[in-house]
Design a protein around this motif. Structure first.
Motif, mmCIF file in Angstrom:
data_model
loop_
_atom_site.group_PDB
_atom_site.id
_atom_site.type_symbol
_atom_site.label_atom_id
_atom_site.label_comp_id
_atom_site.label_asym_id
_atom_site.label_seq_id
_atom_site.Cartn_x
_atom_site.Cartn_y
_atom_site.Cartn_z
ATOM 1 N N GLN A 53 36.607 -3.712 -30.956
ATOM 2 C CA GLN A 53 35.740 -2.896 -31.803
ATOM 3 C C GLN A 53 34.856 -3.775 -32.674
ATOM 4 O O GLN A 53 35.170 -4.920 -32.954
ATOM 5 C CB GLN A 53 36.563 -1.951 -32.670
ATOM 6 N N GLY A 54 33.741 -3.174 -33.084
ATOM 7 C CA GLY A 54 32.812 -3.834 -33.974
ATOM 8 C C GLY A 54 32.054 -2.795 -34.768
ATOM 9 O O GLY A 54 32.194 -1.592 -34.535
ATOM 10 N N THR A 55 31.226 -3.248 -35.694
ATOM 11 C CA THR A 55 30.462 -2.317 -36.529
ATOM 12 C C THR A 55 29.165 -1.872 -35.864
ATOM 13 O O THR A 55 28.529 -0.934 -36.315
ATOM 14 C CB THR A 55 30.147 -2.943 -37.896
ATOM 15 N N MET A 102 30.427 3.084 -39.329
ATOM 16 C CA MET A 102 30.663 3.501 -37.964
ATOM 17 C C MET A 102 31.279 2.347 -37.170
ATOM 18 O O MET A 102 30.886 1.202 -37.310
ATOM 19 C CB MET A 102 29.338 3.925 -37.322
ATOM 20 N N THR A 103 32.236 2.659 -36.338
ATOM 21 C CA THR A 103 32.879 1.669 -35.486
ATOM 22 C C THR A 103 32.510 1.929 -34.033
ATOM 23 O O THR A 103 32.560 3.060 -33.569
ATOM 24 C CB THR A 103 34.413 1.738 -35.640
ATOM 25 N N VAL A 104 32.125 0.878 -33.343
ATOM 26 C CA VAL A 104 31.823 0.943 -31.920
ATOM 27 C C VAL A 104 32.998 0.301 -31.196
ATOM 28 O O VAL A 104 33.448 -0.783 -31.569
ATOM 29 C CB VAL A 104 30.515 0.186 -31.607
ATOM 30 N N GLN A 105 33.494 0.981 -30.164
ATOM 31 C CA GLN A 105 34.648 0.469 -29.437
ATOM 32 C C GLN A 105 34.327 0.328 -27.955
ATOM 33 O O GLN A 105 33.443 1.023 -27.444
ATOM 34 C CB GLN A 105 35.844 1.396 -29.612
ATOM 35 N N ALA A 106 35.060 -0.548 -27.286
ATOM 36 C CA ALA A 106 34.882 -0.730 -25.849
ATOM 37 C C ALA A 106 36.176 -1.244 -25.237
ATOM 38 O O ALA A 106 37.002 -1.863 -25.911
ATOM 39 C CB ALA A 106 33.761 -1.725 -25.562
ATOM 40 N N TYR A 107 36.326 -0.955 -23.950
ATOM 41 C CA TYR A 107 37.364 -1.588 -23.150
ATOM 42 C C TYR A 107 36.693 -2.745 -22.426
ATOM 43 O O TYR A 107 35.590 -2.586 -21.891
ATOM 44 C CB TYR A 107 37.959 -0.610 -22.135
#
Length: 78
Positions: free
Chosen positions: A46-48, A1-6
């Protein structure tokens, strides 16, 4: 799963392009662009996991010279 953010970044006056370029070279950053408005640079990262993403922002992005403040906005899927 990848977690993303601005990550919305405020910089010292005249430093936006330099900061955006420096951030673009960081592993985990997918885009980094200088913009106009209340923020000077907008970053997509992004990160895991949220922990890894937090470490990326606090431990790496915020240490780029010229940054005065950041605001992290995680991407959600509703």
């Amino acid at each position: 799963m990848t977690v993303q953010a601005y990550v919305l970044v405020q910089t010292e006056v005249g430093k936006a392009a330099e900061v955006a370029e420096a951030i673009a070279g960081i592993d985990g950053v997918t885009t980094s662009e200088d913009v106009t408005g209340p923020y000077d640079v907008i970053v997509r990262a992004q990160g895991t996991s949220m922990d890894q993403l937090g470490t990326l922002v606090v431990g790496t992005i915020q240490k780029v010279p010229g940054i005065t403040r950041t605001l992290t906005c995680p991407v959600v899927r509703i």
